[in-house]
Scaffold this active site. Structure first.
Site, PDB file in Angstrom:
ATOM      1  N   ASP A  48       0.834  -1.212   0.000  1.00  0.00           N
ATOM      2  CA  ASP A  48       0.000   0.000   0.000  1.00  0.00           C
ATOM      3  C   ASP A  48       0.864   1.255   0.000  1.00  0.00           C
ATOM      4  O   ASP A  48       2.073   1.187   0.197  1.00  0.00           O
ATOM      5  CB  ASP A  48      -0.958  -0.008   1.209  1.00  0.00           C
ATOM      6  CG  ASP A  48      -0.269  -0.378   2.515  1.00  0.00           C
ATOM      7  OD1 ASP A  48       0.972  -0.388   2.562  1.00  0.00           O
ATOM      8  OD2 ASP A  48      -0.982  -0.653   3.500  1.00  0.00           O
ATOM      9  N   GLU A  88      -9.613  -1.536   5.516  1.00  0.00           N
ATOM     10  CA  GLU A  88     -10.189  -1.194   6.807  1.00  0.00           C
ATOM     11  C   GLU A  88     -11.497  -1.954   7.036  1.00  0.00           C
ATOM     12  O   GLU A  88     -12.203  -2.286   6.077  1.00  0.00           O
ATOM     13  CB  GLU A  88     -10.499   0.310   6.857  1.00  0.00           C
ATOM     14  CG  GLU A  88      -9.289   1.215   6.676  1.00  0.00           C
ATOM     15  CD  GLU A  88      -8.525   1.453   7.962  1.00  0.00           C
ATOM     16  OE1 GLU A  88      -8.505   0.569   8.836  1.00  0.00           O
ATOM     17  OE2 GLU A  88      -7.946   2.549   8.093  1.00  0.00           O
ATOM     18  N   ASN A 115      -7.350  -2.701  14.691  1.00  0.00           N
ATOM     19  CA  ASN A 115      -8.768  -2.897  14.311  1.00  0.00           C
ATOM     20  C   ASN A 115      -8.932  -4.062  13.331  1.00  0.00           C
ATOM     21  O   ASN A 115     -10.004  -4.247  12.762  1.00  0.00           O
ATOM     22  CB  ASN A 115      -9.345  -1.606  13.710  1.00  0.00           C
ATOM     23  CG  ASN A 115      -8.681  -1.211  12.393  1.00  0.00           C
ATOM     24  OD1 ASN A 115      -7.786  -1.895  11.908  1.00  0.00           O
ATOM     25  ND2 ASN A 115      -9.121  -0.097  11.829  1.00  0.00           N
ATOM     26  N   HIS A 145      -7.280  -4.420  10.473  1.00  0.00           N
ATOM     27  CA  HIS A 145      -7.046  -4.132   9.049  1.00  0.00           C
ATOM     28  C   HIS A 145      -5.779  -4.837   8.558  1.00  0.00           C
ATOM     29  O   HIS A 145      -4.867  -5.140   9.316  1.00  0.00           O
ATOM     30  CB  HIS A 145      -7.044  -2.631   8.746  1.00  0.00           C
ATOM     31  CG  HIS A 145      -5.829  -1.876   9.185  1.00  0.00           C
ATOM     32  ND1 HIS A 145      -5.892  -0.562   9.565  1.00  0.00           N
ATOM     33  CD2 HIS A 145      -4.531  -2.225   9.306  1.00  0.00           C
ATOM     34  CE1 HIS A 145      -4.680  -0.147   9.882  1.00  0.00           C
ATOM     35  NE2 HIS A 145      -3.842  -1.133   9.738  1.00  0.00           N
TER      36      HIS A 145
HETATM   37  P1  PGA Z   1       2.253  -1.470  12.857  1.00  0.00           P
HETATM   38  O1  PGA Z   1       1.077  -1.357  11.809  1.00  0.00           O
HETATM   39  O2  PGA Z   1       3.200  -2.492  12.309  1.00  0.00           O
HETATM   40  O3  PGA Z   1       2.891  -0.098  12.859  1.00  0.00           O
HETATM   41  O4  PGA Z   1       1.665  -1.857  14.158  1.00  0.00           O
HETATM   42  C1  PGA Z   1       0.508  -2.529  11.314  1.00  0.00           C
HETATM   43  C2  PGA Z   1      -0.709  -2.168  10.496  1.00  0.00           C
HETATM   44  O5  PGA Z   1      -1.390  -1.183  10.840  1.00  0.00           O
HETATM   45  O6  PGA Z   1      -0.985  -2.872   9.523  1.00  0.00           O
END
Ligand code: PGA
Length: 246
Positions: A67, A143, A136, A138
């Site tokens: 992404d 999302e 959450n 995602h």
């Molecule tokens: P993080 O993010 O590795 O910074 O915890 C993971 C994500 O949001 O996919």
């Protein structure tokens, strides 16, 4: 899903890097799907070390990142492309022509998403996809929602996700893009193998629901239950709500 639990994030990073190393030894021209965020930092640190020690060769490999933010270009300090340059690409022998990224400032973002989807197909699909997971649930920028997009697509970012990314924008939420481009859940599920990493108790609930809960668009990671080759690399905190055999 196969679950591996590690004492520290460094141990976890070493194990994921070893998994990538095994993949490249088996298939030197493997297509790797890469993730950004805090979770893969130890993995990229270990891959840099392995490369400096002559233990891993990226030269025939291809990469696609999951992404990218919309509205900022690759040189922006908050872009995922910049993160990847600093954390991996500038330190290893990947061929620049085989590094693939979504362009968040393309003239037509929908066309850009379709171009990316076709490039993945043209490369023969992703062999090993690395994923983090949001608190959450995602995956990439997919999302929780009433529906999920199957293909690479534009996303309106949730406020929580923008707050989670604010540090890369000087802590100023108003500077965090509101939109991003992301592989879709279908794109991700077409990968031949998937490695999901999670660190910290903050992730324990979504990890437990992703593994044991119903498959729901309200928790995109739950769709990984449909895939036949998913490995979870967790630290103690992230695995703390999983009931494991004694
Ligand atoms: P993080 O993010 O590795 O910074 O915890 C993971 C994500 O949001 O996919």
């Amino acid at each position: 899903m196969r679950v591996h639990v590690f004492e520290t994030s460094d141990d976890l990073g070493r194990a994921v890097a070893a998994r990538v190393g095994d993949e490249l030894r088996r298939n030197p021209s493997a297509v790797l799907g890469l993730a950004t965020g805090g979770t893969p930092l130890a993995t990229y640190g270990e891959l840099r070390r392995m490369h400096a020690a002559g233990l891993i060769d990226f030269s025939p490999a291809t990469t696609f990142n999951l992404d990218e933010f919309a509205g900022i270009d690759a040189s922006h300090s908050g872009s995922f492309r910049r993160y990847m340059d600093v954390k991996l690409f500038d330190s290893v022998n990947l061929d620049a022509h085989r590094i693939h990224f979504l362009n968040g400032v393309a003239d037509d973002l929908d066309v850009e998403c379709e171009r990316y989807e076709k490039e993945i197909e043209h490369a023969g699909g992703i062999d090993l996809q690395m994923l983090g997971i949001g608190a959450n649930g995602h995956i990439g920028f997919n999302e929780p929602d009433e529906t999920l997009a199957a293909r690479t697509h534009r996303v309106q970012l949730h406020d929580q996700t923008r707050r989670d990314n604010a540090a890369a924008f000087g802590g100023d939420l108003s500077r965090v893009p509101t939109e991003a481009l992301s592989m879709g859940m279908g794109t991700i599920l077409k990968s031949r193998a998937i490695v999901l990493m999670a660190i910290g108790a903050r992730k324990a609930r979504c990890v437990e629901r992703a593994v044991n809960g119903p498959i729901t668009t309200r928790l995109p990671a739950s769709f990984l239950q449909l895939h036949r080759d998913v490995e979870l690399f967790l630290d103690r905190g992230a695995s703390s709500l999983l009931v494991r055999p004694a």
